[in-house]
Design an enzyme around this catalytic site. Structure first.
Site, PDB file in Angstrom:
ATOM      1  N   GLU A   1       0.817  -1.212   0.000  1.00 52.30           N
ATOM      2  CA  GLU A   1       0.000   0.000   0.000  1.00 52.30           C
ATOM      3  C   GLU A   1       0.854   1.267   0.000  1.00 52.30           C
ATOM      4  O   GLU A   1       0.505   2.258  -0.647  1.00 52.30           O
ATOM      5  CB  GLU A   1      -0.950  -0.013   1.196  1.00 52.30           C
ATOM      6  CG  GLU A   1      -2.108  -0.996   1.010  1.00 52.30           C
ATOM      7  CD  GLU A   1      -2.982  -1.129   2.244  1.00 52.30           C
ATOM      8  OE1 GLU A   1      -4.169  -0.790   2.168  1.00 52.30           O
ATOM      9  OE2 GLU A   1      -2.467  -1.576   3.287  1.00 52.30           O
TER      10      GLU A   1
ATOM     11  N   GLU B   1      -4.757  -9.270   3.544  1.00 47.55           N
ATOM     12  CA  GLU B   1      -5.485  -8.974   4.774  1.00 47.55           C
ATOM     13  C   GLU B   1      -6.787  -9.751   4.941  1.00 47.55           C
ATOM     14  O   GLU B   1      -7.145 -10.160   6.060  1.00 47.55           O
ATOM     15  CB  GLU B   1      -5.781  -7.466   4.850  1.00 47.55           C
ATOM     16  CG  GLU B   1      -4.565  -6.601   5.125  1.00 47.55           C
ATOM     17  CD  GLU B   1      -3.812  -6.190   3.871  1.00 47.55           C
ATOM     18  OE1 GLU B   1      -2.968  -5.289   3.956  1.00 47.55           O
ATOM     19  OE2 GLU B   1      -4.079  -6.780   2.794  1.00 47.55           O
TER      20      GLU B   1
END
Length: 689
Positions: A130, A151
């Site tokens: 990210e 995730e």
């Protein structure tokens, strides 16, 4: 940032800023993420790491360089948030703050007036990927181990911009694949795939990766290098997410909260302002972090990443003997798979034997054909393949085992047959040769009884398919000595398996629990419960496959045999289904066909009662049976700890990470206390505070 979130044990990943002179004599700022350890302890972001990156970005921007680049220490870019700190979060506001702080820091790279680049030189996972997505441009090293947003698999969502940035960079369909599908199927991206998808703008070889990335970045800034991005089709957005939701419901029946949240966030990314999307990420992450599923997932993740690497009860590894040659008794499919595994991982001579030369030749032929397949798929280079071919051989004479250091049997699951094998092998091998049985349910101690050296017999229970299943149950018999056990663990590690020490009790861990579980389901069918009801009753758990599909994968004959073994040991709890016996006798794959529908030919064979169960009744009975069996197994000392039960079920039975294995689910639903009078795990270990 508030002091309400902190981790006193954080290994801080520092953002080390330096300035480099480019060929044009301009300066570039390079921020290197480095926690001070080698690649075996990857970079991650805790509060301290985020603070260090925050300060480095500010300093870099203030210096007005030609561009800013973020990279990582050798082999590692960053693997995301420090998940070891997440169980320390006790209030929702702390979880919100963690999300907001990550967004605040990373946003500086996105909003910078100085061009920003990510040089992804190694593994980039979660928040690591990210931070790269916030940069204006990205290169990736062809040697990077993996790129992923994992995730959802641990009960969370990409909470630092991933759900908003990725679909607007590469499109909604591939973004949904990376964010939802890949984590749930435990897949990661190779560097070439990341480049093909458009996550990375360019790919360079590892040897001169940084130099080429710097030169490329300067070209981008100067305008001599053009970066093209795919045009994003927003008309198909809703349709893709509708299809993804349908697939999730079909497979997981709405049971995985993180997947559903991820879908909502991806929908928002279509047209919502970035600030609104990231604020929604903060809320979603806080909800999930303070929920039971994420805590159970993090518990399961910790088991797989840490406990599996330090097996409880393993003896001093210094006691292990060298294994320079392996013998395998049997040349059937399981034995041949094992031979291939040993050849590839240990790179030592492996010899198969069987009753006659034809069987031996077939087994060796299987191994050679599989090596050829690996070469054709470019998963093995020709030189290595030639070496492996030279290491595998076969003989109808067990005398070929005379100089073996380890002999593994993979013959028919019958105690008498196995005892006969060991009696023959013992006359041939050296006194210190380890004798290992791949039995799935039979007593290792009984196999060793009567041998001159029973102390060198151990159980190595592999799971099918051997190459893919990560679990190895190592069975210590009554007579097994420490040197033999240490050798077994050393071999398991060399084979890249996660080993769990189990006591010599019938069917050990995975097969005992699966047989208890399937026994309740088949008994319900015997009593008149429709197959469709019995098969779907466990859907709310979100298991990776329904009971009938599991039965088909295990094989009715194997399931029936193990049920018989356990019935002989525990007749009050384990039955033997007469209908399952009819399925086996008819040579059918199970109660259902390949599509999962009841097989009409099997239905014609069944003899059923008139006491059907509802789906809820069956679910209650099956989960209660699991709770009772686990309590009994712990009382018997089958494993050292409930965590080993969970580790076995995750790695050997595909029990979902979102459940954290089996005991957190039973605790969370109150089944443990209702059935056994106590929880399996202390409060807060695998559930929200």
């Amino acid at each position: 940032m508030s002091t309400t979130i902190s981790n006193p044990n954080e290994v801080v990943t520092k953002a080390l800023l330096r300035f480099v002179t480019l060929p044009s004599r301009d300066r570039a700022a390079v921020i290197t993420l480095d926690n001070g350890f080698d690649h075996t302890k990857p970079n991650s972001f805790g509060p301290g790491g985020l603070a260090s990156l925050d300060a480095a970005i500010d300093e870099a921007i203030a210096a007005a360089p030609k561009f800013i680049a973020v990279t990582g220490k050798p082999y590692i870019f960053c693997v995301g948030a420090d998940i070891t700190a997440m169980p320390l979060l006790t209030e929702r506001e702390q979880a919100l703050e963690l999300g907001r702080y990550g967004h605040k820091v990373f946003r500086k790279l996105k909003d910078s007036t100085v061009p920003t680049f990510a040089f992804i030189n190694g593994a980039a996972m979660g928040g690591g990927l990210e931070v790269a997505l916030h940069c204006h441009y990205r290169t990736v090293s062809a040697g990077a181990a993996a790129l992923a947003l994992p995730e959802v698999a641990i009960g969370l969502v990409p909470g630092w911009g991933g759900t908003q940035l990725l679909p607007n960079l590469i499109g909604i369909a591939p973004a949904a694949q990376v964010i939802i599908q890949n984590p749930l199927t435990q897949k990661t991206l190779k560097p070439a795939q990341a480049r093909e998808l458009g996550i990375a703008d360019e790919i360079f070889e590892p040897a001169d990766y940084l130099e080429r990335s710097l030169a490329w970045a300067e070209g981008v800034v100067d305008g001599t290098v053009t970066v093209t991005r795919p045009e994003i089709d927003r008309d198909m957005w809703d349709g893709v997410l509708f299809f993804a939701k349908h697939q999730l419901d079909e497979r997981l029946h709405g049971a995985v909260n993180s997947a559903n949240k991820a879908l909502e966030l991806l929908a928002l990314a279509r047209s919502a302002p970035f600030e609104e999307g990231t604020a929604a990420e903060d809320e979603a992450l806080a909800d999930l972090l303070m929920g039971d599923q994420s805590r159970a997932s993090l518990y399961g993740f910790d088991l797989v990443q840490r406990r599996a690497k330090r097996p409880a009860g393993a003896p001093d590894k210094g006691l292990a003997r060298d294994v320079n040659k392996v013998g395998i008794v049997g040349a059937g499919l399981m034995a041949s798979q094992l031979a291939l595994l040993f050849v590839r991982r240990l790179e030592v001579p492996v010899v198969l034997t069987d009753l006659d030369q034809a069987r031996v030749d077939k087994g060796v032929g299987y191994v050679l054909a599989e090596i050829d397949k690996l070469v054709s798929k470019k998963r093995l280079d020709p030189g290595k393949a030639a070496k492996y071919r030279g290491l595998v051989s076969g003989s109808a004479d067990k005398a070929a085992f005379a100089d073996a250091d380890l002999v593994l049997e993979a013959v028919f699951e019958d105690l008498g047959v196995k005892k006969q094998v060991w009696a023959e092998v013992e006359k041939i091998v050296r006194d210190d040769c380890v004798l290992a049985t791949n039995t799935s349910s039979l007593s290792v101690s009984e196999q060793a009884a009567g041998l001159a050296h029973p102390e060198r017999v151990v159980g190595l229970h592999f799971f099918n398919p051997v190459a893919m299943m990560p679990l190895l149950e190592i069975v210590r018999a009554e007579q097994t000595d420490d040197a033999t056990l240490a050798t077994a663990f050393a071999v398991g590690k060399a084979l890249k398996k996660s080993s769990v020490l189990v006591a010599d009790r019938p069917a050990f861990v995975v097969n005992r629990l699966l047989t208890r579980f399937l026994g309740v389901v088949t008994a319900a069918v015997d009593n008149g419960t429709p197959i469709e009801v019995a098969d779907s009753a466990l859907d709310p758990l979100g298991l990776p496959m329904r009971p009938m599909a599991l039965l088909g994968m295990v094989g009715p004959a194997v399931a029936h045999h193990v049920a018989g073994t356990l019935h002989a040991a525990f007749p009050d709890r384990f039955g033997v289904s007469a209908n399952l016996g009819r399925v086996v006798a008819a040579g059918k794959r199970g109660f259902t066909d390949a599509e999962g529908n009841p097989d009409p030919e099997v239905l014609a064979l069944l003899e059923v009662g008139s006491s059907p169960s509802t789906a809820e009744e069956l679910r209650d009975e099956a989960t209660a049976a699991l709770a009772r069996e686990i309590r009994l197994m712990l009382d018997e000392g089958v494993v050292a700890d409930p965590r080993d039960i969970d580790l076995c079920m995750i790695l050997g039975a595909g029990w979902p990470l979102h459940l954290g294995g089996v005991t957190p689910y039973l605790d969370r639903e109150g089944i443990s206390e209702k059935v056994t009078g106590a929880r399996f795990l202390p409060p807060g270990v695998a559930n929200a505070p």
